[in-house]
Design a protein around this motif. Structure first.
Motif, PDB file in Angstrom:
ATOM      1  N   VAL A   1       0.848  -1.203   0.000  1.00 46.34           N
ATOM      2  CA  VAL A   1       0.000   0.000   0.000  1.00 46.34           C
ATOM      3  C   VAL A   1       0.886   1.257   0.000  1.00 46.34           C
ATOM      4  O   VAL A   1       0.607   2.236  -0.704  1.00 46.34           O
ATOM      5  N   GLN A   2       1.959   1.200   0.783  1.00 42.25           N
ATOM      6  CA  GLN A   2       2.879   2.344   0.825  1.00 42.25           C
ATOM      7  C   GLN A   2       3.520   2.565  -0.541  1.00 42.25           C
ATOM      8  O   GLN A   2       3.632   3.713  -1.008  1.00 42.25           O
ATOM      9  N   VAL A   3       3.924   1.467  -1.193  1.00 41.34           N
ATOM     10  CA  VAL A   3       4.537   1.577  -2.522  1.00 41.34           C
ATOM     11  C   VAL A   3       3.515   2.141  -3.516  1.00 41.34           C
ATOM     12  O   VAL A   3       3.824   3.040  -4.310  1.00 41.34           O
ATOM     13  N   LEU A   4       2.288   1.630  -3.425  1.00 42.57           N
ATOM     14  CA  LEU A   4       1.221   2.129  -4.306  1.00 42.57           C
ATOM     15  C   LEU A   4       1.026   3.637  -4.095  1.00 42.57           C
ATOM     16  O   LEU A   4       0.814   4.394  -5.052  1.00 42.57           O
ATOM     17  N   GLY A   5       1.110   4.069  -2.831  1.00 44.36           N
ATOM     18  CA  GLY A   5       0.960   5.493  -2.517  1.00 44.36           C
ATOM     19  C   GLY A   5       2.020   6.327  -3.223  1.00 44.36           C
ATOM     20  O   GLY A   5       1.718   7.380  -3.798  1.00 44.36           O
TER      21      GLY A   5
ATOM     22  N   LEU B   1      -0.520  32.996 -12.796  1.00 41.49           N
ATOM     23  CA  LEU B   1       0.318  32.760 -11.609  1.00 41.49           C
ATOM     24  C   LEU B   1      -0.203  31.563 -10.807  1.00 41.49           C
ATOM     25  O   LEU B   1       0.566  30.834 -10.180  1.00 41.49           O
ATOM     26  N   GLY B   2      -1.517  31.376 -10.813  1.00 38.76           N
ATOM     27  CA  GLY B   2      -2.110  30.236 -10.109  1.00 38.76           C
ATOM     28  C   GLY B   2      -1.639  28.915 -10.697  1.00 38.76           C
ATOM     29  O   GLY B   2      -1.338  27.974  -9.962  1.00 38.76           O
ATOM     30  N   VAL B   3      -1.545  28.853 -12.024  1.00 39.31           N
ATOM     31  CA  VAL B   3      -1.039  27.630 -12.663  1.00 39.31           C
ATOM     32  C   VAL B   3       0.425  27.416 -12.267  1.00 39.31           C
ATOM     33  O   VAL B   3       0.854  26.292 -11.976  1.00 39.31           O
ATOM     34  N   MET B   4       1.182  28.512 -12.214  1.00 39.55           N
ATOM     35  CA  MET B   4       2.593  28.397 -11.813  1.00 39.55           C
ATOM     36  C   MET B   4       2.706  27.894 -10.370  1.00 39.55           C
ATOM     37  O   MET B   4       3.526  27.019 -10.064  1.00 39.55           O
ATOM     38  N   GLY B   5       1.867  28.433  -9.489  1.00 34.24           N
ATOM     39  CA  GLY B   5       1.888  27.986  -8.086  1.00 34.24           C
ATOM     40  C   GLY B   5       1.515  26.522  -7.967  1.00 34.24           C
ATOM     41  O   GLY B   5       2.090  25.784  -7.153  1.00 34.24           O
ATOM     42  N   TRP B   6       0.588  26.099  -8.805  1.00 35.67           N
ATOM     43  CA  TRP B   6       0.196  24.674  -8.810  1.00 35.67           C
ATOM     44  C   TRP B   6       1.401  23.815  -9.201  1.00 35.67           C
ATOM     45  O   TRP B   6       1.676  22.777  -8.577  1.00 35.67           O
ATOM     46  N   ALA B   7       2.145  24.293 -10.205  1.00 33.58           N
ATOM     47  CA  ALA B   7       3.309  23.535 -10.679  1.00 33.58           C
ATOM     48  C   ALA B   7       4.395  23.470  -9.594  1.00 33.58           C
ATOM     49  O   ALA B   7       4.934  22.395  -9.295  1.00 33.58           O
ATOM     50  N   ILE B   8       4.682  24.614  -8.968  1.00 37.53           N
ATOM     51  CA  ILE B   8       5.749  24.634  -7.955  1.00 37.53           C
ATOM     52  C   ILE B   8       5.326  23.822  -6.728  1.00 37.53           C
ATOM     53  O   ILE B   8       6.109  23.032  -6.180  1.00 37.53           O
ATOM     54  N   GLY B   9       4.074  23.999  -6.300  1.00 40.53           N
ATOM     55  CA  GLY B   9       3.577  23.216  -5.160  1.00 40.53           C
ATOM     56  C   GLY B   9       3.588  21.728  -5.476  1.00 40.53           C
ATOM     57  O   GLY B   9       3.857  20.900  -4.604  1.00 40.53           O
ATOM     58  N   GLY B  10       3.315  21.403  -6.742  1.00 35.24           N
ATOM     59  CA  GLY B  10       3.339  19.999  -7.159  1.00 35.24           C
ATOM     60  C   GLY B  10       4.726  19.399  -7.027  1.00 35.24           C
ATOM     61  O   GLY B  10       4.874  18.251  -6.587  1.00 35.24           O
ATOM     62  N   VAL B  11       5.756  20.175  -7.380  1.00 41.23           N
ATOM     63  CA  VAL B  11       7.140  19.680  -7.251  1.00 41.23           C
ATOM     64  C   VAL B  11       7.422  19.347  -5.780  1.00 41.23           C
ATOM     65  O   VAL B  11       7.940  18.276  -5.444  1.00 41.23           O
ATOM     66  N   ALA B  12       7.050  20.291  -4.893  1.00 43.76           N
ATOM     67  CA  ALA B  12       7.286  20.072  -3.456  1.00 43.76           C
ATOM     68  C   ALA B  12       6.500  18.872  -2.945  1.00 43.76           C
ATOM     69  O   ALA B  12       6.988  18.098  -2.104  1.00 43.76           O
ATOM     70  N   ALA B  13       5.287  18.703  -3.469  1.00 40.48           N
ATOM     71  CA  ALA B  13       4.440  17.598  -3.014  1.00 40.48           C
ATOM     72  C   ALA B  13       5.006  16.253  -3.476  1.00 40.48           C
ATOM     73  O   ALA B  13       5.021  15.277  -2.714  1.00 40.48           O
ATOM     74  N   VAL B  14       5.496  16.209  -4.714  1.00 38.45           N
ATOM     75  CA  VAL B  14       6.070  14.959  -5.226  1.00 38.45           C
ATOM     76  C   VAL B  14       7.306  14.588  -4.394  1.00 38.45           C
ATOM     77  O   VAL B  14       7.507  13.425  -4.027  1.00 38.45           O
ATOM     78  N   ILE B  15       8.116  15.592  -4.078  1.00 50.44           N
ATOM     79  CA  ILE B  15       9.305  15.326  -3.249  1.00 50.44           C
ATOM     80  C   ILE B  15       8.869  14.725  -1.913  1.00 50.44           C
ATOM     81  O   ILE B  15       9.405  13.716  -1.448  1.00 50.44           O
ATOM     82  N   ASP B  16       7.866  15.329  -1.287  1.00 52.09           N
ATOM     83  CA  ASP B  16       7.417  14.856   0.027  1.00 52.09           C
ATOM     84  C   ASP B  16       6.716  13.503  -0.062  1.00 52.09           C
ATOM     85  O   ASP B  16       6.606  12.789   0.938  1.00 52.09           O
ATOM     86  N   SER B  17       6.241  13.148  -1.252  1.00 50.46           N
ATOM     87  CA  SER B  17       5.554  11.859  -1.375  1.00 50.46           C
ATOM     88  C   SER B  17       6.531  10.711  -1.597  1.00 50.46           C
ATOM     89  O   SER B  17       6.122   9.580  -1.843  1.00 50.46           O
ATOM     90  N   THR B  18       7.831  11.010  -1.510  1.00 52.59           N
ATOM     91  CA  THR B  18       8.854   9.965  -1.570  1.00 52.59           C
ATOM     92  C   THR B  18       9.033   9.405  -0.160  1.00 52.59           C
ATOM     93  O   THR B  18       9.357  10.163   0.757  1.00 52.59           O
ATOM     94  N   ILE B  19       8.796   8.118   0.007  1.00 48.73           N
ATOM     95  CA  ILE B  19       8.771   7.551   1.366  1.00 48.73           C
ATOM     96  C   ILE B  19      10.071   7.847   2.114  1.00 48.73           C
ATOM     97  O   ILE B  19      10.052   8.267   3.279  1.00 48.73           O
TER      98      ILE B  19
ATOM     99  N   ILE C   1      15.353   4.461  -7.394  1.00 49.39           N
ATOM    100  CA  ILE C   1      16.409   4.821  -6.431  1.00 49.39           C
ATOM    101  C   ILE C   1      15.866   4.830  -5.003  1.00 49.39           C
ATOM    102  O   ILE C   1      16.525   4.391  -4.066  1.00 49.39           O
ATOM    103  N   THR C   2      14.647   5.346  -4.833  1.00 56.12           N
ATOM    104  CA  THR C   2      14.179   5.613  -3.465  1.00 56.12           C
ATOM    105  C   THR C   2      13.399   4.454  -2.825  1.00 56.12           C
ATOM    106  O   THR C   2      13.443   4.304  -1.601  1.00 56.12           O
ATOM    107  N   LEU C   3      12.695   3.666  -3.630  1.00 54.94           N
ATOM    108  CA  LEU C   3      11.888   2.604  -2.998  1.00 54.94           C
ATOM    109  C   LEU C   3      12.731   1.595  -2.208  1.00 54.94           C
ATOM    110  O   LEU C   3      12.300   1.143  -1.140  1.00 54.94           O
ATOM    111  N   PRO C   4      13.929   1.233  -2.688  1.00 53.57           N
ATOM    112  CA  PRO C   4      14.734   0.317  -1.853  1.00 53.57           C
ATOM    113  C   PRO C   4      15.171   0.943  -0.525  1.00 53.57           C
ATOM    114  O   PRO C   4      15.672   0.239   0.354  1.00 53.57           O
ATOM    115  N   ARG C   5      15.021   2.267  -0.400  1.00 47.62           N
ATOM    116  CA  ARG C   5      15.439   2.929   0.847  1.00 47.62           C
ATOM    117  C   ARG C   5      14.274   3.171   1.796  1.00 47.62           C
ATOM    118  O   ARG C   5      14.342   4.027   2.676  1.00 47.62           O
TER     119      ARG C   5
END
Lengths: 493, 186
Positions: free
Chosen positions: A306-310, A349-367, B60-64
């Protein structure tokens, strides 16, 4: 059977006027609540800056609850109202239901005000089970009951509203057509406007989220009514984050509906549904149901698949957004004979904010990253990016467009530049302090920072300077747009 | 990757996004027709690049992932119970409120040998809490949730001696910011 679209009759002039009055009312409610809720957010940063050292921390947490719920609710109803107005070009939603929802929303908000500011109910906007039942001597029993009751009122109102919009869409387009599945098969007739497609995707997701909220409320009441029934904390957490994640995301998508509909009017280029747009939004409908798992990475007992799927869902839900919507918005504007007004600038600017916030969100969604970012200031950093600098700007852009369209008053170009500058500098400066706090291990939702993370105090103090700029921008915006919406209200019967 | 390095990566990407938006906005100073064929090609490149980068990061990240692997036996087991508003941390299991009171009030802090693999078995007696380990320098090293009815197992190898602070990272009520615990590595 061949797909058919039942074209709605053109609105009469009186009907149009009535829709304008209704929309103007919603916009005025939204524009009234925004600065108040923004000041509540500023109050929280003032407390974190140690400038109110004698304040009892429970007030901070009660205000935090009100600020979070208020902002999430305000932008959801604002987006729903704006999208309803846009959709009246194609379908016929019920005005009575929208007015009824407005009444339910006002009542729900009043009850929430009493719950938090009188009852000191402080559980955060997503009221994580079982915290509402553990007041630690701060809030009385009636506050919990009133909170659940206010959520029920809001939930019923919003669900009926969403169902009515879907009903209106289904009456003109079948749901299969509204989801543009025929585009995926290579056909372009009947034509489906992007606003119809994205609203359908958003509302189906919304109903799934609202269903989760109903289950949460029923399970909570069952336990609290003394039946001897005890809930499972992990199940409740899954339900709560599913509901919260969906609500926030569909608000974002409804904001995107406005961009699809309004921005082309300023670039003089069409933005239509095609096969790629259809695939993208149907993919979103599927992936948004699984991306919420990223809120539970730190619950190690959740099954690993489930975590991997997330993580997989959270990563790849960004692809249709970036490759289709954001890329298309850039193509729409590139080299266009663009009319840069307050509305088009804020939407862009709203579309730009969506894009930048999306980058931060994807980073944080890395386990592996979330292990050190979860529940630090990185979390409010990224969601404020795609809220404040994303959907909020899209909605403020819509309100500016609506006010301008109805009032026909010319815009002050100099003021537009000042407002834009204040929003960008104030908004991104404010966010930067959150990001720096997250990168330096400062926890979120702390009324007072302990010795280990005292750097949070400095970030809060600097943030307040940027908030002041942002607030000034909001005041000027209200002067420009608020009075136009007021005029729209007064001149529509 | 340290959180500060992650922040720099984010900042770099955010600046790239902002520059692209700025350049596109400036392009409207000279009106021109869109070459939709070229735009379609660029979109394809963007699609494959983005999908490729995301897939690479997954690889890269899932194995960690921080979840405990079966077959690896920790050197030490430490039991943690969160309750409004303190963490009880002990090398013996904590199963009752009385034991929780005793550990939080009287027990000396747990001491862990430097470099050993320690497994924290984390739960809660009331609401959700966040068990987070801060280094002696105040950096957040790792965390897991303390959840009623469940035990989350967080494994850490701590190579630096010193005083480690535990802060609560899941909002748990009016004294959430005061909820803490401590242990030593030596």
């Amino acid at each position: 059977m061949a797909d058919q679209v039942v074209v709605s009759p053109v609105w009469s002039g009186v009907e149009q006027q009535r829709w304008r009055r209704l929309t103007a009312t919603w916009m005025l409610v939204m524009l009234l609540l925004f600065p108040v809720l923004l000041l509540l957010g500023a109050f929280m940063r003032i407390v974190q800056a140690n400038w109110l050292p004698t304040l009892l921390p429970e007030w901070f947490y009660a205000v935090m609850t009100l600020h979070g719920l208020g902002m999430v609710g305000t932008w959801f109803v604002g987006a729903m109202a704006a999208v309803s107005y846009v959709l009246t070009q194609y379908v016929r939603p019920s005005r009575a239901i929208s007015w009824g929802t407005l009444a339910a929303t006002v009542l729900g908000v009043l009850l929430l005000l009493v719950t938090t500011l009188v009852g000191r109910f402080g559980v955060g906007w997503y009221f994580l089970y079982p915290l509402p039942f553990y007041p630690a001597g701060v809030w009385p029993n009636w506050a919990t009951w009133m909170f659940l009751f206010s959520l029920a009122i809001l939930g019923v109102g919003w669900t009926v509203w969403a169902v009515d919009l879907l009903r209106a869409i289904a009456r003109s387009y079948s749901l299969r057509v509204a989801l543009a599945w025929h585009y995926i098969r290579g056909r372009t007739e009947p034509e489906v406007p992007p606003a119809v497609l994205i609203t359908t995707v958003s509302l189906i997701s919304a109903l799934a989220g609202f269903l989760a909220a109903v289950i949460i409320l029923v399970l909570s009441v069952l336990e609290w009514a003394g039946t001897g029934f005890t809930n499972d904390a992990l199940l409740m957490k899954n339900l709560i984050f599913f509901f919260g994640h969906v609500l926030v995301n569909i608000t974002m998508y409804l904001g995107v509906v406005l961009v699809y509909d309004v921005l082309p009017r300023y670039s003089a280029r069409p933005w239509k549904t095609n096969r790629m747009v259809a695939i993208a939004w149907n993919t979103v409908l599927f992936l948004v149901l699984f991306a919420y798992f990223h809120h539970l990475y730190m619950d190690f007992v959740q099954p690993q698949w489930v975590q991997v799927l997330g993580q997989v869902a959270s990563y790849f839900i960004s692809v249709p957004a970036a490759v289709v919507t954001i890329f298309s918005a850039l193509v729409l504007v590139y080299g266009a004979s663009m009319r840069w007004t307050l509305s088009s600038i804020l939407m862009y600017l709203g579309v730009m904010g969506w894009a930048i916030g999306g980058v931060a969100a994807v980073i944080d969604s890395t386990i592996a990253v979330n292990l050190r970012f979860h529940n630090t200031l990185w979390v409010p950093a990224h969601f404020h990016t795609y809220y404040l600098m994303g959907v909020v700007l899209m909605l403020l852009g819509f309100a500016a467009h609506f006010g301008q369209e109805v009032s026909q008053q010319s815009e002050n170009g100099r003021l537009t530049k000042i407002i834009t500058a204040l929003f960008v500098i104030g908004g991104y400066g404010f966010l930067l302090m959150f990001y720096l706090g997250g990168a330096h291990s400062v926890p979120r939702r702390y009324a007072v920072y302990p010795q280990e993370v005292l750097q949070g105090v400095d970030y809060a103090r600097i943030a307040l300077g940027f908030i002041a700029l942002l607030f000034l921008g909001v005041v000027l915006y209200l002067w420009e747009t608020g009075r136009r919406c007021l005029l729209a209200f007064r001149t529509s019967p | 990757m340290s959180p500060v390095a992650v922040f720099r990566l984010f900042l770099g990407l955010a600046i790239v996004v902002a520059v692209v938006f700025l350049l596109v906005a400036r392009s409207t100073q000279r009106v021109r027709e869109v070459d939709y064929k070229a735009a379609g090609q660029a979109r394809k490149v963007f699609f494959f690049t983005l999908t490729g980068v995301l897939t690479a990061f997954l690889g890269i990240t899932l194995p960690r992932m921080p979840y405990p692997r079966e077959g690896v036996i920790p050197d030490r087991v430490v039991h943690v119970v969160g309750k409004q508003f303190a963490f009880a941390i002990s090398e013996t299991p904590i199963e009752t409120d009385a034991q929780w009171e005793e550990v939080t009030s009287f027990a000396p802090p747990v001491r862990i040998p430097v470099g050993s693999l320690v497994e924290f078995r984390v739960t809660s007696f009331d609401v959700n809490h966040g068990f987070s380990v801060y280094s002696p320098q105040g950096q957040l090293l790792a965390q897991t949730q303390a959840m009623p009815g469940y035990v989350n197992r967080l494994r850490l190898r701590l190579n630096e001696p010193g005083r480690y602070t535990v802060l609560c990272l899941e909002f748990c009520g009016s004294a959430h910011h005061r909820m803490r615990g401590v242990f030593f590595v030596e």
